[in-house]
Design an enzyme around this catalytic site. Structure first.
Site, PDB file in Angstrom:
ATOM      1  N   LYS A  10       8.210   4.787  -6.035  1.00  0.00           N
ATOM      2  CA  LYS A  10       9.141   4.357  -4.986  1.00  0.00           C
ATOM      3  C   LYS A  10      10.534   4.061  -5.563  1.00  0.00           C
ATOM      4  O   LYS A  10      10.701   3.894  -6.776  1.00  0.00           O
ATOM      5  CB  LYS A  10       8.538   3.161  -4.250  1.00  0.00           C
ATOM      6  CG  LYS A  10       7.226   3.524  -3.516  1.00  0.00           C
ATOM      7  CD  LYS A  10       6.704   2.356  -2.689  1.00  0.00           C
ATOM      8  CE  LYS A  10       5.451   2.760  -1.915  1.00  0.00           C
ATOM      9  NZ  LYS A  10       4.966   1.656  -1.034  1.00  0.00           N
ATOM     10  N   TYR A  50       5.762   7.828   7.078  1.00  0.00           N
ATOM     11  CA  TYR A  50       5.078   6.548   7.344  1.00  0.00           C
ATOM     12  C   TYR A  50       4.851   6.320   8.844  1.00  0.00           C
ATOM     13  O   TYR A  50       4.733   5.181   9.285  1.00  0.00           O
ATOM     14  CB  TYR A  50       5.869   5.393   6.727  1.00  0.00           C
ATOM     15  CG  TYR A  50       5.598   5.197   5.244  1.00  0.00           C
ATOM     16  CD1 TYR A  50       4.348   4.756   4.792  1.00  0.00           C
ATOM     17  CD2 TYR A  50       6.572   5.443   4.291  1.00  0.00           C
ATOM     18  CE1 TYR A  50       4.091   4.559   3.446  1.00  0.00           C
ATOM     19  CE2 TYR A  50       6.325   5.257   2.927  1.00  0.00           C
ATOM     20  CZ  TYR A  50       5.077   4.810   2.518  1.00  0.00           C
ATOM     21  OH  TYR A  50       4.807   4.611   1.178  1.00  0.00           O
ATOM     22  N   PHE A  58       7.140  -4.216   9.912  1.00  0.00           N
ATOM     23  CA  PHE A  58       7.922  -3.877   8.720  1.00  0.00           C
ATOM     24  C   PHE A  58       8.359  -2.407   8.687  1.00  0.00           C
ATOM     25  O   PHE A  58       8.946  -1.954   7.705  1.00  0.00           O
ATOM     26  CB  PHE A  58       7.133  -4.213   7.446  1.00  0.00           C
ATOM     27  CG  PHE A  58       5.782  -3.536   7.358  1.00  0.00           C
ATOM     28  CD1 PHE A  58       5.655  -2.231   6.901  1.00  0.00           C
ATOM     29  CD2 PHE A  58       4.628  -4.216   7.721  1.00  0.00           C
ATOM     30  CE1 PHE A  58       4.428  -1.590   6.815  1.00  0.00           C
ATOM     31  CE2 PHE A  58       3.373  -3.590   7.637  1.00  0.00           C
ATOM     32  CZ  PHE A  58       3.283  -2.277   7.186  1.00  0.00           C
ATOM     33  N   ARG A  86      -6.306   4.361  -6.070  1.00  0.00           N
ATOM     34  CA  ARG A  86      -6.071   3.067  -5.398  1.00  0.00           C
ATOM     35  C   ARG A  86      -6.442   1.921  -6.346  1.00  0.00           C
ATOM     36  O   ARG A  86      -5.784   0.880  -6.351  1.00  0.00           O
ATOM     37  CB  ARG A  86      -6.888   2.975  -4.099  1.00  0.00           C
ATOM     38  CG  ARG A  86      -6.499   3.958  -3.017  1.00  0.00           C
ATOM     39  CD  ARG A  86      -5.141   3.757  -2.418  1.00  0.00           C
ATOM     40  NE  ARG A  86      -4.971   2.465  -1.805  1.00  0.00           N
ATOM     41  CZ  ARG A  86      -4.008   2.173  -0.915  1.00  0.00           C
ATOM     42  NH1 ARG A  86      -3.129   3.113  -0.553  1.00  0.00           N
ATOM     43  NH2 ARG A  86      -3.891   0.976  -0.422  1.00  0.00           N
ATOM     44  N   THR A  92      -1.649  -3.937  -2.371  1.00  0.00           N
ATOM     45  CA  THR A  92      -0.304  -3.748  -1.805  1.00  0.00           C
ATOM     46  C   THR A  92       0.647  -4.851  -2.264  1.00  0.00           C
ATOM     47  O   THR A  92       1.801  -4.576  -2.627  1.00  0.00           O
ATOM     48  CB  THR A  92      -0.386  -3.766  -0.252  1.00  0.00           C
ATOM     49  OG1 THR A  92      -1.382  -2.839   0.167  1.00  0.00           O
ATOM     50  CG2 THR A  92       0.945  -3.415   0.372  1.00  0.00           C
ATOM     51  N   ARG A 103       0.854  -1.804  -9.927  1.00  0.00           N
ATOM     52  CA  ARG A 103       1.646  -2.747  -9.122  1.00  0.00           C
ATOM     53  C   ARG A 103       1.770  -4.106  -9.813  1.00  0.00           C
ATOM     54  O   ARG A 103       2.828  -4.737  -9.750  1.00  0.00           O
ATOM     55  CB  ARG A 103       1.068  -2.857  -7.719  1.00  0.00           C
ATOM     56  CG  ARG A 103       1.454  -1.646  -6.860  1.00  0.00           C
ATOM     57  CD  ARG A 103       0.699  -1.598  -5.558  1.00  0.00           C
ATOM     58  NE  ARG A 103       1.257  -0.621  -4.629  1.00  0.00           N
ATOM     59  CZ  ARG A 103       0.607  -0.195  -3.548  1.00  0.00           C
ATOM     60  NH1 ARG A 103      -0.594  -0.654  -3.261  1.00  0.00           N
ATOM     61  NH2 ARG A 103       1.169   0.697  -2.757  1.00  0.00           N
ATOM     62  N   ASN A 113       6.876  -2.110  -3.821  1.00  0.00           N
ATOM     63  CA  ASN A 113       5.669  -2.219  -4.647  1.00  0.00           C
ATOM     64  C   ASN A 113       5.414  -0.999  -5.552  1.00  0.00           C
ATOM     65  O   ASN A 113       4.280  -0.658  -5.854  1.00  0.00           O
ATOM     66  CB  ASN A 113       4.452  -2.563  -3.779  1.00  0.00           C
ATOM     67  CG  ASN A 113       4.199  -1.531  -2.702  1.00  0.00           C
ATOM     68  OD1 ASN A 113       4.906  -0.533  -2.615  1.00  0.00           O
ATOM     69  ND2 ASN A 113       3.186  -1.761  -1.889  1.00  0.00           N
ATOM     70  N   HIS A 116       3.200   4.557  -4.147  1.00  0.00           N
ATOM     71  CA  HIS A 116       2.350   4.859  -2.982  1.00  0.00           C
ATOM     72  C   HIS A 116       1.093   5.553  -3.486  1.00  0.00           C
ATOM     73  O   HIS A 116       1.137   6.301  -4.471  1.00  0.00           O
ATOM     74  CB  HIS A 116       3.093   5.811  -2.036  1.00  0.00           C
ATOM     75  CG  HIS A 116       2.185   6.474  -1.042  1.00  0.00           C
ATOM     76  ND1 HIS A 116       1.760   5.839   0.105  1.00  0.00           N
ATOM     77  CD2 HIS A 116       1.591   7.696  -1.048  1.00  0.00           C
ATOM     78  CE1 HIS A 116       0.946   6.654   0.767  1.00  0.00           C
ATOM     79  NE2 HIS A 116       0.832   7.792   0.091  1.00  0.00           N
ATOM     80  N   GLU A 127      -0.302  14.575   3.120  1.00  0.00           N
ATOM     81  CA  GLU A 127       0.868  14.113   2.360  1.00  0.00           C
ATOM     82  C   GLU A 127       1.303  15.151   1.316  1.00  0.00           C
ATOM     83  O   GLU A 127       2.499  15.342   1.081  1.00  0.00           O
ATOM     84  CB  GLU A 127       0.555  12.766   1.709  1.00  0.00           C
ATOM     85  CG  GLU A 127       0.403  11.648   2.741  1.00  0.00           C
ATOM     86  CD  GLU A 127      -0.182  10.356   2.193  1.00  0.00           C
ATOM     87  OE1 GLU A 127      -0.392   9.435   2.997  1.00  0.00           O
ATOM     88  OE2 GLU A 127      -0.442  10.265   0.968  1.00  0.00           O
TER      89      GLU A 127
HETATM   90  P1  ATP Z   1       1.133   2.751   0.349  1.00  0.00           P
HETATM   91  O1  ATP Z   1       0.699   3.384   1.657  1.00  0.00           O
HETATM   92  O2  ATP Z   1       2.624   2.813   0.136  1.00  0.00           O
HETATM   93  O3  ATP Z   1       0.335   3.259  -0.801  1.00  0.00           O
HETATM   94  P2  ATP Z   1      -0.567   0.510   0.879  1.00  0.00           P
HETATM   95  O4  ATP Z   1      -1.536   1.520   1.383  1.00  0.00           O
HETATM   96  O5  ATP Z   1      -1.018  -0.385  -0.225  1.00  0.00           O
HETATM   97  O6  ATP Z   1       0.791   1.185   0.430  1.00  0.00           O
HETATM   98  P3  ATP Z   1       0.153   0.010   3.609  1.00  0.00           P
HETATM   99  O7  ATP Z   1      -0.513  -1.022   4.451  1.00  0.00           O
HETATM  100  O8  ATP Z   1      -0.182   1.442   3.827  1.00  0.00           O
HETATM  101  O9  ATP Z   1      -0.074  -0.402   2.072  1.00  0.00           O
HETATM  102  O10 ATP Z   1       1.724  -0.223   3.758  1.00  0.00           O
HETATM  103  C1  ATP Z   1       2.636   0.817   3.410  1.00  0.00           C
HETATM  104  C2  ATP Z   1       3.820   0.215   2.705  1.00  0.00           C
HETATM  105  O11 ATP Z   1       4.554  -0.603   3.616  1.00  0.00           O
HETATM  106  C3  ATP Z   1       3.488  -0.757   1.554  1.00  0.00           C
HETATM  107  O12 ATP Z   1       3.212  -0.108   0.356  1.00  0.00           O
HETATM  108  C4  ATP Z   1       4.758  -1.566   1.468  1.00  0.00           C
HETATM  109  O13 ATP Z   1       5.788  -0.849   0.778  1.00  0.00           O
HETATM  110  C5  ATP Z   1       5.128  -1.698   2.925  1.00  0.00           C
HETATM  111  N1  ATP Z   1       4.570  -2.938   3.493  1.00  0.00           N
HETATM  112  C6  ATP Z   1       3.279  -3.188   3.799  1.00  0.00           C
HETATM  113  N2  ATP Z   1       3.106  -4.427   4.304  1.00  0.00           N
HETATM  114  C7  ATP Z   1       4.355  -4.973   4.320  1.00  0.00           C
HETATM  115  C8  ATP Z   1       4.881  -6.233   4.731  1.00  0.00           C
HETATM  116  N3  ATP Z   1       4.091  -7.175   5.248  1.00  0.00           N
HETATM  117  N4  ATP Z   1       6.207  -6.430   4.579  1.00  0.00           N
HETATM  118  C9  ATP Z   1       7.022  -5.483   4.091  1.00  0.00           C
HETATM  119  N5  ATP Z   1       6.595  -4.272   3.684  1.00  0.00           N
HETATM  120  C10 ATP Z   1       5.290  -4.019   3.789  1.00  0.00           C
HETATM  121 MG    MG Z   2      -1.036   3.033   2.790  1.00  0.00          MG
END
Ligand code: ATP
Ligand code: MG
Length: 138
Positions: A10, A50, A58, A86, A92, A103, A113, A116, A127
């Site tokens: 990211k 996304y 968010f 993962r 996350t 992370r 974070n 992805h 994707e």
């Molecule tokens: P990713 O899909 O990026 O691998 P993830 O699967 O761990 O991350 P998701 O729930 O899919 O988490 O959320 C996608 C992304 O949105 C997160 O990686 C983070 O960058 C952002 N995000 C998630 N929750 C929050 C939050 N509460 N506040 C701000 N940003 C958030």
């Molecule tokens: Mg995700």
């Protein structure tokens, strides 16, 4: 069985100069890089990527952030790729991510974070197709 997952380093991690260290950790963990590119996502492209999070509070912040600077996209191959990746990236929220995960080591916050990781085989393929043509995969 060998399968695929998709990742992005990211913007804040690219900006901080951590992309090489993160890719090194990924390769050392047994993932083979099938495709790789550095790209600046437009707001529109980030929003499309996304789209599943469109209703989340968010979403706007996420789209702004993911289009704020270049990302490094990669397609990765390994046995059990999605779940193993993962595990390698951790939770996350980096404050609860397990020690030794990407992370825990590189993320700034729950929003910024570092990486992805795809959450299913189906999404890994969607994707991958979003970022790479067949001619870009080796
Ligand atoms: P990713 O899909 O990026 O691998 P993830 O699967 O761990 O991350 P998701 O729930 O899919 O988490 O959320 C996608 C992304 O949105 C997160 O990686 C983070 O960058 C952002 N995000 C998630 N929750 C929050 C939050 N509460 N506040 C701000 N940003 C958030
Ligand atoms: Mg995700």
């Amino acid at each position: 069985m060998s399968n695929l997952t998709f990742t992005m380093v990211k913007p804040e991690a690219v900006e901080a100069g951590n992309a090489g260290a993160i890719l090194n950790k990924i390769e050392k963990s047994g993932f083979r890089i099938v495709a790789l590119k550095k790209v600046l996502l437009t707001k529109e492209r980030a929003g499309e990527f996304y789209e599943v999070h469109k209703e989340r509070p968010f979403y706007a912040e996420l789209v702004d952030y993911m289009s704020s600077g270049p990302i490094i996209a990669a397609l990765l191959e390994k046995d059990n790729a999605v779940l193993d990746f993962r595990e390698l990236i951790g939770a996350t929220d980096p404050s609860v991510a397990a020690k030794g995960t990407i992370r825990a080591e590189f993320a700034e916050s729950k929003a910024k974070n570092a990486v992805h990781g795809s959450d299913s085989d189906d999404n890994a393929n969607i994707e991958a197709d979003f970022h790479f043509t067949n001619g870009e995969r080796f």
